[in-house]
Design a protein around this motif. Structure first.
Motif, PDB file in Angstrom:
ATOM      1  N   LYS A  53     -23.335  14.575 -19.897  1.00 22.80           N
ATOM      2  CA  LYS A  53     -21.997  14.830 -20.431  1.00 22.80           C
ATOM      3  C   LYS A  53     -20.957  14.880 -19.299  1.00 22.80           C
ATOM      4  CE  LYS A  53     -23.220  18.508 -22.868  1.00 22.80           C
ATOM      5  NZ  LYS A  53     -24.691  18.391 -22.963  1.00 22.80           N
ATOM      6  N   SER A  58     -19.728  19.048 -25.824  1.00 20.00           N
ATOM      7  CA  SER A  58     -20.958  19.151 -26.608  1.00 20.00           C
ATOM      8  C   SER A  58     -21.071  17.923 -27.490  1.00 20.00           C
ATOM      9  CB  SER A  58     -20.951  20.417 -27.472  1.00 20.00           C
ATOM     10  OG  SER A  58     -19.908  20.344 -28.438  1.00 20.00           O
ATOM     11  N   CYS A  59     -22.299  17.638 -27.913  1.00 20.73           N
ATOM     12  CA  CYS A  59     -22.537  16.468 -28.759  1.00 20.73           C
ATOM     13  C   CYS A  59     -23.619  16.800 -29.777  1.00 20.73           C
ATOM     14  CB  CYS A  59     -22.963  15.280 -27.907  1.00 20.73           C
ATOM     15  SG  CYS A  59     -23.325  13.782 -28.845  1.00 20.73           S
ATOM     16  N   SER A  60     -23.313  16.598 -31.066  1.00 27.88           N
ATOM     17  CA  SER A  60     -24.276  16.850 -32.138  1.00 27.88           C
ATOM     18  C   SER A  60     -24.531  15.557 -32.904  1.00 27.88           C
ATOM     19  CB  SER A  60     -23.737  17.910 -33.103  1.00 27.88           C
ATOM     20  OG  SER A  60     -23.459  19.120 -32.420  1.00 27.88           O
ATOM     21  N   LEU A  61     -25.799  15.278 -33.162  1.00 26.86           N
ATOM     22  CA  LEU A  61     -26.184  14.118 -33.959  1.00 26.86           C
ATOM     23  C   LEU A  61     -26.644  14.611 -35.327  1.00 26.86           C
ATOM     24  CD1 LEU A  61     -26.793  11.069 -34.217  1.00 26.86           C
ATOM     25  CD2 LEU A  61     -29.044  11.519 -33.188  1.00 26.86           C
ATOM     26  N   LEU A  62     -25.993  14.116 -36.387  1.00 29.67           N
ATOM     27  CA  LEU A  62     -26.323  14.553 -37.735  1.00 29.67           C
ATOM     28  C   LEU A  62     -27.661  13.963 -38.181  1.00 29.67           C
ATOM     29  CD1 LEU A  62     -22.861  14.500 -39.549  1.00 29.67           C
ATOM     30  CD2 LEU A  62     -23.915  16.271 -38.119  1.00 29.67           C
ATOM     31  N   LYS A  65     -28.793  10.301 -38.221  1.00 23.05           N
ATOM     32  CA  LYS A  65     -28.996   9.666 -36.921  1.00 23.05           C
ATOM     33  C   LYS A  65     -27.981   8.562 -36.632  1.00 23.05           C
ATOM     34  CE  LYS A  65     -33.907  10.772 -36.481  1.00 23.05           C
ATOM     35  NZ  LYS A  65     -35.261  10.264 -36.164  1.00 23.05           N
ATOM     36  N   TYR A  68     -22.176  11.085 -34.912  1.00 21.40           N
ATOM     37  CA  TYR A  68     -22.058  11.990 -33.772  1.00 21.40           C
ATOM     38  C   TYR A  68     -20.774  12.813 -33.895  1.00 21.40           C
ATOM     39  CZ  TYR A  68     -25.685   9.328 -31.290  1.00 21.40           C
ATOM     40  OH  TYR A  68     -26.865   8.717 -30.918  1.00 21.40           O
ATOM     41  N   LYS A  71     -17.362  17.240 -29.125  1.00 19.73           N
ATOM     42  CA  LYS A  71     -16.232  18.085 -28.740  1.00 19.73           C
ATOM     43  C   LYS A  71     -15.894  17.813 -27.277  1.00 19.73           C
ATOM     44  CE  LYS A  71     -17.231  21.734 -32.090  1.00 19.73           C
ATOM     45  NZ  LYS A  71     -16.100  21.342 -32.968  1.00 19.73           N
ATOM     46  N   THR A 136     -11.833  16.861 -30.847  1.00 23.65           N
ATOM     47  CA  THR A 136     -13.103  16.573 -31.516  1.00 23.65           C
ATOM     48  C   THR A 136     -13.105  15.145 -32.043  1.00 23.65           C
ATOM     49  OG1 THR A 136     -13.380  18.884 -32.188  1.00 23.65           O
ATOM     50  CG2 THR A 136     -14.708  17.247 -33.344  1.00 23.65           C
TER      51      THR A 136
END
Length: 509
Positions: A53, A58-62, A65, A68, A71, A136
């Motif tokens: 990063k 931060s990075c979120s994968l739902l 797949k 993304y 933030k 975001t």
């Protein structure tokens, strides 16, 4: 610990003025590295060669797949303007505009609807990217893309300030202030002379940057080598410049040459629309007759390794070489078959022209190829060295028969090499070759979540490519550079990135 009081200022050679410092428009490895020196995106390659990063907090994968949520850190452009999520959306949409010249735009195609937008089939409002406030990003992909974070570290994914771009479209030219967001910024520049870079004090991670100044001297490789020997330059060679070919053998013996494997393949592009070059067996005769080991050992001073595939061996697709090097008997058999298919007298083969960029080792390589084809196949090949800009223009227009070429990985995945040849309309193909089986093999990898099945599809694609030979592999590159022993912390990755963010000078060699 002894305090390091040496001035943190280095001089390097970049050999030529950058063609562009716009990540959307760049095509040259040298320019990509300069852009990375002055900019960064959501991710960056760290000291260990791992994508990590950068502007992303931060990075979120739902679970699907394909979505993304990223933030962003609250960072600034070098002019003090806040850098926001809107700058990423603007950059990507502008590169996808139908008439915008973005040679690497296919790297954006994993984004939902990106390809359709570039082709003018849907509006840019349908791009799978939107913001949730200023910091975001929500990114939707067409398919699961296991290497997407690596893509986010590439210059074409870097942000562009819409206000900056709209108010002054020439902000990235030689006559305007270059607004950036990376470890260094441009202090001054003189066309074809030098670029002076200084530490960017508005960079979010400025405490990790030790160098205060980088003098980027624009001189030819011979002048740069002399300056290095006189200790007036701290670093010369890849990816910013070249080391004189005649010096390589001596430098290798002295063990002062830094050699790093690179995910880059030197190849010969074949214009399959040109007569006999459209015949698969003739192309294979050209490929099998080449003595790659001789070129690597005697022309390149062993600073490379022979290539029997387009994808570098380190990426793990080849279980065994696809063919033998310098297999002259097989080459002659394929030539006989091609001539029989074309009802052509082997003693009356047409003369072809080999086009290449007339710099560095290229003429010696071309001469070795010419000599080998004449001796093994009885084929006369004329050599056509061109200035780089003219060469690139001719290749892009398909105005050649045989041409020197190379492809370097933008990210560490085999698809980056193979997708180049997916269709004859692919931006960097230029061979006029296309195969339904190859297209199917490539497309089968897009929705494949099973790693083993995906690798098998990639292997199938490369085997088709080698069987058809629209591009003939010759050797895999190594990155070569010379570095003053007092210069530490220089990081180089297999993708051709040379990182000066963590570099520093020490009094001790």
């Amino acid at each position: 610990m002894k305090e390091n009081k040496i001035a943190q200022e280095i001089s390097i050679n970049i050999e030529k003025n950058p063609a562009t410092l716009d990540g959307r428009k760049s095509t040259l490895l040298r320019d990509f590295n300069l852009i990375r020196t002055f900019n960064e995106g959501l991710y960056r390659i760290n000291k260990d060669g791992v994508t990590t990063k950068a502007i992303a907090e931060s990075c979120s994968l739902l679970p699907d797949k394909k979505t993304y949520i990223i933030k962003l850190k609250q960072t600034l452009w070098s002019d003090g303007t806040p850098l926001t999520a809107y700058d990423f959306v603007y950059a990507w949409k502008s590169a996808l505009a139908k008439d915008f010249p973005a040679p690497s735009v296919s790297l954006l195609f994993p984004l939902k609807n990106a390809k359709a937008i570039k082709e003018g089939r849907v509006p840019s409002s349908m791009l799978g990217v939107h913001t949730q406030g200023a910091y975001t990003l929500v990114i939707e992909l067409e398919n699961e893309t296991p290497y997407f974070k690596e893509l986010l570290s590439l210059p074409i994914y870097f942000p562009i300030g819409e206000t900056i771009d709209s108010n002054n479209p020439e902000w990235r030219s030689d006559n305007s202030e270059y607004i950036c967001n990376g470890p260094f910024k441009i202090s001054s520049k003189k066309l074809n002379n030098e670029i002076i870079a200084i530490k960017n004090l508005r960079y979010w991670d400025k405490d990790s940057v030790k160098l205060d100044k980088i003098n980027m001297i624009i001189v030819d490789q011979d002048t740069a080598f002399n300056l290095y020997q006189n200790k007036e330059l701290h670093l010369i060679g890849a990816p910013f410049s070249h080391i004189p070919p005649d010096a390589l053998k001596t430098l290798s013996k002295e063990k002062s040459l830094k050699k790093n494997p690179m995910l880059r393949t030197h190849m010969i592009r074949v214009n399959t629309s040109k007569g006999l070059l459209g015949n698969k067996d003739f192309r294979k005769s050209l490929a099998l007759s080449i003595n790659r080991k001789d070129i690597v050992d005697h022309v390149l001073s062993s600073a490379a390794e022979i290539a029997t595939g387009i994808v570098p061996i380190s990426m793990g697709l080849q279980k065994a070489p696809y063919f033998l090097d310098a297999d002259t008997e097989s080459a002659k058999l394929h030539l006989n078959k091609a001539c029989a298919d074309q009802k052509m007298d082997k003693e009356k083969l047409p003369t072809f022209t080999f086009t290449y960029c007339g710099s560095g080792n290229n003429h010696k390589i071309a001469a070795a190829l010419q000599d080998g084809w004449r001796k093994t196949l009885g084929l006369e090949v004329l050599l056509e060295p061109l200035e780089q800009k003219v060469y690139l223009d001719r290749i892009s227009k398909g105005e050649y028969e045989l041409a020197s070429g190379a492809w370097a990985a933008d990210f560490k995945d085999s698809i980056n090499f193979l997708e180049v040849f997916k269709t004859r309309k692919s931006a960097s193909n230029h061979t006029n070759w296309e195969s339904p089986d190859y297209i199917q093999a490539i497309e089968s990898t897009y929705a494949c979540s099973n790693k083993k099945e995906r690798k098998e599809a990639l292997m199938e694609a490369e085997s088709i490519l080698i069987d058809e030979m629209p591009a003939i592999p010759v050797y895999h590159y190594s990155m070569l550079h010379l570095q003053n022993p007092q210069l530490k912390g220089v990081v180089q990755s297999e993708t051709g990135v040379l990182e000066l963010k963590w570099a520093y000078l020490t009094e001790e060699e």
